[in-house]
Design a protein around this motif. Structure first.
Motif, short mmCIF file in Angstrom:
data_model
loop_
_atom_site.label_atom_id
_atom_site.label_comp_id
_atom_site.label_asym_id
_atom_site.label_seq_id
_atom_site.Cartn_x
_atom_site.Cartn_y
_atom_site.Cartn_z
N ASP A 1 -3.72 -1.55 -10.85
CA ASP A 1 -3.11 -0.70 -10.37
C ASP A 1 -2.77 0.64 -11.92
O ASP A 1 -2.83 0.33 -13.12
CB ASP A 1 -1.51 -1.04 -10.23
N SER A 2 -2.11 1.41 -11.46
CA SER A 2 -2.13 2.55 -13.12
C SER A 2 -0.49 1.65 -13.53
O SER A 2 -0.14 2.55 -14.28
CB SER A 2 -1.88 3.84 -13.20
N ASP A 3 0.12 1.44 -12.91
CA ASP A 3 1.37 1.03 -13.13
C ASP A 3 1.15 -0.76 -14.73
O ASP A 3 1.04 -1.42 -13.42
CB ASP A 3 2.96 1.59 -12.31
N ILE B 1 3.47 -3.48 -12.39
CA ILE B 1 2.95 -3.76 -11.66
C ILE B 1 1.49 -4.50 -11.92
O ILE B 1 1.19 -5.44 -10.85
CB ILE B 1 2.36 -2.99 -10.62
N ARG B 2 1.03 -4.00 -12.86
CA ARG B 2 -0.24 -4.54 -12.62
C ARG B 2 -0.43 -6.31 -12.94
O ARG B 2 -0.12 -7.31 -12.70
CB ARG B 2 -0.98 -4.02 -14.06
N SER C 1 0.29 -1.14 -0.31
CA SER C 1 -0.15 0.25 0.03
C SER C 1 1.17 1.24 0.06
O SER C 1 0.14 2.44 0.28
CB SER C 1 -0.77 0.00 1.00
N ASN D 1 5.54 3.32 -6.49
CA ASN D 1 5.72 1.75 -7.48
C ASN D 1 6.49 1.15 -7.29
O ASN D 1 6.34 0.15 -7.33
CB ASN D 1 5.66 2.39 -9.01
N ARG E 1 6.02 -1.43 -4.29
CA ARG E 1 5.10 -1.98 -4.42
C ARG E 1 5.23 -2.75 -5.53
O ARG E 1 5.35 -4.26 -5.96
CB ARG E 1 3.82 -1.36 -5.12
N GLU F 1 -5.64 -5.26 -5.38
CA GLU F 1 -6.06 -3.90 -5.59
C GLU F 1 -5.08 -3.01 -6.97
O GLU F 1 -5.56 -2.76 -7.08
CB GLU F 1 -5.93 -3.25 -4.59
N CYS F 2 -3.94 -3.88 -6.26
CA CYS F 2 -2.80 -4.52 -7.24
C CYS F 2 -2.91 -4.62 -8.97
O CYS F 2 -2.44 -4.00 -10.12
CB CYS F 2 -1.53 -4.80 -6.93
#
Lengths: 166, 864
Positions: B360-362, B365-366, B322, B326, B329, B356-357
């Motif tokens: 993610d916007s990255d 990471i997604r 959390s 970036n 995470r 939630e990840c």
């Protein structure tokens, strides 16, 4: 182990290439291009880590930092800590900054020799040598001093004579 | 002074290169500089050696060859001045590599410089050695480096330590020499020396188990003390990064501890307290602190299980997830991926955060998070997780949908417990992201539907509903088309309604509307259209009321510009018009597809795909050699020797019509002959049907043309039908054969004669197409026992194409009391230059004993 340090500008022109495992020059260019292709496609808001398996072989990763017109890229294998590598880039950049007083791309282009000297004081054969930018700076300054004193005796007169000779 | 030697300074050269506007200009400048440097080298010009190498290093960085400067580096290193030496060593590291013999020449200079009084020159030599030394150099210079480890100067000491790492890697046998100096480095106070020493110890552990044992015994205490000192020490600005004292030292110590603790419970127990202290006390609001925590977690995971430390570690990772940064995470996800094998229960607790990840916007990471989620799903959480992921699929980025879809599909396929849930979820995925669903996934769905008789009605109705809103999703459309073709009457008649379903009324013409839309819609690709055409043919027999309309639709496509579609349309049209009597059996519902066989095949093909990259072609080629009824053809090994006639490798264009004949026969034969018997390779029918859409790639099957007779055991009972089916295709070629009587006559030949068998060939040629010859083969039995299971095979060189029609029978009566006839069509692509040649092989049974005969035919009349 750190495999390579690459500094290039945002157009993909290499500004410093240092491979700790030998690569022939063509391969170096190819690797640099692939790294650039990956980095230029990444938006700003993403993490600084990229899996580099496809470029540098299995298990390799790269960390990069995009500062002004330059990319600083460290390529390393699974023995290194990504977050620490990020800090190491910071150490390198800070040292450059102190050495060139507000470093910019041109400083690096024209002083790539000095860049190598600085890098050699931070990373040695792919291992971290020193992380205090103060100590690095001290060593580098000492080397430039030696260089100057030596060249004031031997080198400068030669080049002056060379100029007259032409 | 050499007049040609370029007087430009390094700075001027860089400027000149920078001023170049094109790559060609740059090359010209570099070429000129290189020429100048070469001539300067050949003149043995000492004044500019230093500058030349500096220039070469820059040129090398731009990717131009610089090998001619290598010897110059050695000369510079051998010279006395510091600047020359420095550039020489820099050049050595950049321009040379350890494999070059030139490098051996530098050993002596290195040895001298390692003993130099100036510490900076020693430093340069160490640096070069540490970067490029080969195994020979390592053995030669190890003693010098060992000695330098004991000097007092910290700068030399740390470099010598790191240089030893290279030496030990090159020559692992030297490890024991370095063991005790390395251990004594751990007592140093200087941080740089400590870091280098610890790295040396770590590398010693890697190459030698003895070293690990020794260090474990003698140095664990020391390491713990270092860690305690550094983490408790007051502010030390020199080694401070963002308020944390020397994170690198922390990290290196933790890493060495991991190596020592691995596999040794006592040592691990010993480290317990300090690890707990670092894990709980390190500040985590800065990157440097997190780097330490991260390393600490890895060490806790790496050493032997001790009390509650692992839970603590995984909770740190949970906290990382959390974090706003970036990078944090990202590493947390990486680490959790490793931790899942150690303690999956603890990781499960952070499932919601991980999920939630995924959003993610990255992107990277997604992707990580998605992989982790895939590892986390199990029977108990599959349903809620799938739901979450599917919900997210609706709003996710376009470029993430592919990965997300693939993961969702494999979760559904791997963990479904009831079929209805599987079908429902697949339907959702198909209607949300049908364009991203891979072929094998929707093939599997079709196989599953075909195997669930009680769900077929439900499926086709749900698919119909989904189609109304998501007609742009390619894979969904294909499944819809297939299911309507197979189960259209369940859609119209509301067969097998489940309790949960809402009833709806669909008329026969509605279903045809759907198929027509798929056939003509401009977004439909070739595969979808072909499938629609087949589905329409099927419907025309199920719904007689629509058959007129379907006929019209099919007629329109007789003019299609796509050859495949046109051909199908003409064939289907001919079925509808002339063969009403067999149509219904021809287009009966597909037999239940063999689910286990498909799963095995899918698993194999996906493995193959992994091995061969994206070689869907190879796997297709492997599967497309088929028998009429879909039984996979046994590898044609015996035929291989027949093929050695064909020496040149000209590819033969595939004969698609023949393949289609196979397909048609396949549907027909299995239905009429083996009613109720599921053919062993039933899924291949599906493949056959689908292969209509994919370009046929079975070059093997066209090279080895074998008669359909060859598969007599299965085709035998239905033989009359086969002829009929062929019959209906006769319309195509017969148009061209009208002018047969004008063709030149060729004498018949006895192609083959043995004591048991005689084969006669007679020839027919069409004058408008001199390359093509029709050969009528007549087989005669010369023995007193009848032959059964008679199969005739033929092979021709590559410049000839051969097409075998089915034989008239596979039973050859005794004593020449009857014959088998078979038509061969050969196309000689080098007509007029080369004559025909053919190898043949006959396999048959006499009194249930298998016989084989083979031969070569060279006596073809000239001019064929």
């Amino acid at each position: 182990m750190i495999r390579a340090v690459i500094v290039m500008n945002t157009q993909g022109k290499p500004r410093l290439l240092k491979f700790y495992e030998f690569q022939p020059p063509e391969k170096q260019q190819e690797l640099t291009r692939s790294v650039f292709a990956v980095l230029s496609g990444r938006p700003d808001n993403v993490s600084n880590f990229v899996e580099a398996d496809a470029i540098f072989g299995p298990g390799t990763r790269l960390v990069y930092k995009h500062l002004a017109t330059l990319y600083f890229v460290f390529v390393f294998d699974s023995c290194e800590n990504e977050l620490a590598m990020l800090d190491l880039i910071q150490v390198l950049v800070e040292t450059l900054d102190r050495c060139f007083k507000n470093v910019c791309e041109l400083d690096i282009v024209f002083n790539f020799n000095k860049m190598h000297t600085i890098l050699d004081e931070i990373i040695f054969g792919g291992q971290v040598l020193e992380t205090s930018s103060e100590r690095v700076l001290k060593a580098v300054e000492e080397i430039s001093r030696l260089e100057k004193s030596a060249s004031s005796v031997s080198f400068v007169p030669k080049s002056v004579s060379g100029r007259f000779g032409r | 002074m050499n007049p040609f030697s370029s007087g430009t300074r390094l700075r001027d050269m860089i400027r000149a290169i920078r001023a170049c506007k094109t790559a060609a200009e740059e090359r010209a400048v570099v070429r000129k500089e290189c020429a100048a440097i070469r001539s300067s080298i050949s003149e043995n010009d000492q004044d500019y050696r230093h500058r030349n190498i500096a220039k070469l290093m820059f040129i090398h960085m731009l990717g131009y060859p610089t090998h001619f400067g290598q010897m110059e580096c050695l000369k510079l290193i051998a010279s006395a001045g510091f600047p020359e030496k420095r550039i020489g060593y820099l050049g050595l590291m950049l321009l040379l590599d350890e494999r070059q013999e030139v490098l051996m020449l530098v050993t002596n200079s290195l040895k001298q410089d390692l003993n130099h009084t100036n510490q900076y020159i020693v430093g340069l030599a160490l640096c070069a050695l540490g970067n490029i030394c080969s195994a020979e150099m390592a053995s030669d210079l190890a003693s010098e480096v060992e000695r330098l480890l004991l000097t007092r100067d910290p700068n030399i000491k740390k470099k010598a330590a790191l240089c030893s790492i290279r030496i030990v890697r090159k020559v692992p046998d030297l490890a024991e020499n370095f063991l005790s100096p390395a251990a004594s480095l751990l007592k140093e106070k200087h941080h740089g020396v400590l870091i280098a020493g610890i790295q040396l110890c770590t590398d010693l552990c890697k190459v030698s188990a003895d070293a690990t044992k020794h260090l474990r015994k003698n140095c664990t205490e020391g390491l713990i003390r270092i860690l305690k000192d550094v983490s408790n020490s007051s502010y030390a600005p020199e080694y401070d990064i963002a308020g944390i004292t020397d994170p690198f030292l922390h990290i290196r110590v933790l890493r060495l501890m991991r190596m020592l603790g691995q596999g040794d419970a006592d040592t691990s127990e010993h480290m317990n307290d300090i690890l707990a202290q670092i894990a709980s006390k390190t500040e985590s609001n800065k990157n440097a602190g997190n780097a330490i925590l991260y390393e600490c977690v890895e060490t806790i995971m790496g050493i032997e299980e001790t009390s509650g430390l692992r839970v603590l570690a995984i909770n740190i990772l949970g906290r990382f997830l959390s974090n706003r940064d970036n990078n944090i995470r990202y590493v947390a996800l990486n680490m959790l991926m490793k931790a899942i094998t150690v303690d999956s229960q603890a990781v499960q607790r952070h499932r919601t955060t991980i999920l939630e990840c995924v959003k993610d916007s990255d992107a990277s990471i997604r992707k990580r998070a998605l992989e982790l989620v895939f590892l986390l799903v199990n029977d108990t959480n599959a349903k809620p997780l799938t739901k979450e992921l599917i919900d997210y699929l609706e709003v996710s980025d376009q470029d993430f949908k592919g990965d997300l879809t693939a993961i969702i599909c494999s979760i559904i396929e791997k963990l479904f417990q009831e079929k209805k849930w599987y079908i429902d979820q697949m339907l959702k995925v198909l209607s949300l992201a049908g364009s991203y669903v891979k072929d094998d996934v929707w093939h599997a769905l079709i196989v599953a539907i075909s195997n669930g008789p009680d769900l077929q009605g439900y499926s086709v109705r749900s698919l119909y509903k989904a189609f109304q809103t998501s007609f742009e999703q390619v894979s969904l459309v294909r499944v819809v088309v297939w299911c309507i073709g197979e189960y259209g009457e369940m859609l119209v008649g509301n067969v097998g309604v489940l309790e949960v379903e809402e009833l709806m009324t669909v008329t026969e013409s509605d279903t045809v509307d759907v198929l027509e839309a798929c056939l003509t819609g401009h977004s439909s690709d070739f595969t979808t259209r072909s499938m629609s055409l087949i589905a329409l043919l099927k419907l025309s027999s199920r719904f007689p009321s629509t058959s007129e309309r379907i006929k019209e639709i099919i007629t329109v496509h007789k003019g299609s510009i796509v050859l495949e579609l046109q051909q199908r349309a003409i064939e289907f049209n001919s079925i509808i018009q002339r063969h009403e009597n067999i149509k219904s059996s021809l287009v009966e519902r597909m037999p239940v597809l063999d689910e286990p066989a498909y799963m095995v095949k899918k698993a194999n093909s996906s493995q193959e795909n992994i091995v061969a990259g994206k070689s869907s072609q190879t796997s297709l080629a492997g599967t497309s050699v088929k028998l009429p009824n879909g039984v996979a053809k046994p590898p044609a090994a015996p035929l291989v020797d027949l093929l050695d006639l064909s020496s040149d490798d000209a590819p033969v264009p595939p004969s698609t019509s023949k393949d289609f004949l196979h397909d048609l026969l396949g549907i027909d034969l299995t239905n009429s002959s083996s009613s109720g018997i599921v053919p062993s390779g039933g899924t291949d029918i599906l493949m056959d049907l689908l292969s209509i859409g994919t370009p046929v790639q079975n070059d093997i099957s066209t090279k080895i043309v074998s008669s359909n007779q060859g598969f007599a055991p299965t085709t035998k009972p239905t033989f009359p039908t086969t002829v009929q089916v062929l019959d209906l295709l006769d319309g195509l070629p017969s148009n061209g054969s009208v002018a047969g009587d004008q063709s030149p006559l060729y004498p018949s030949i006895t192609a083959f004669q043995s004591s048991a068998l005689k084969i006669m060939f007679s020839f027919k040629k069409h004058p408008e197409n001199p390359q093509v010859t029709e050969i009528h083969a007549t087989f005669m039995n010369l023995l007193s026992d009848a032959y059964t299971d008679f199969v005739f095979q033929a092979a021709v060189p590559k410049f000839i194409q051969l097409h075998l029609d089915p034989a008239s029978s596979n039973h050859l009566p005794a004593n020449g009391n009857g014959t088998i006839t078979q038509t061969l069509t050969v196309t000689n692509s080098q007509h007029g230059q080369k004559s025909l040649a053919m190898r043949i092989r006959m396999v048959y049974k006499v009194n249930n004993q298998e016989k084989l005969e083979q031969g070569q035919i060279n006596n073809f009349p000239p001019g064929l």
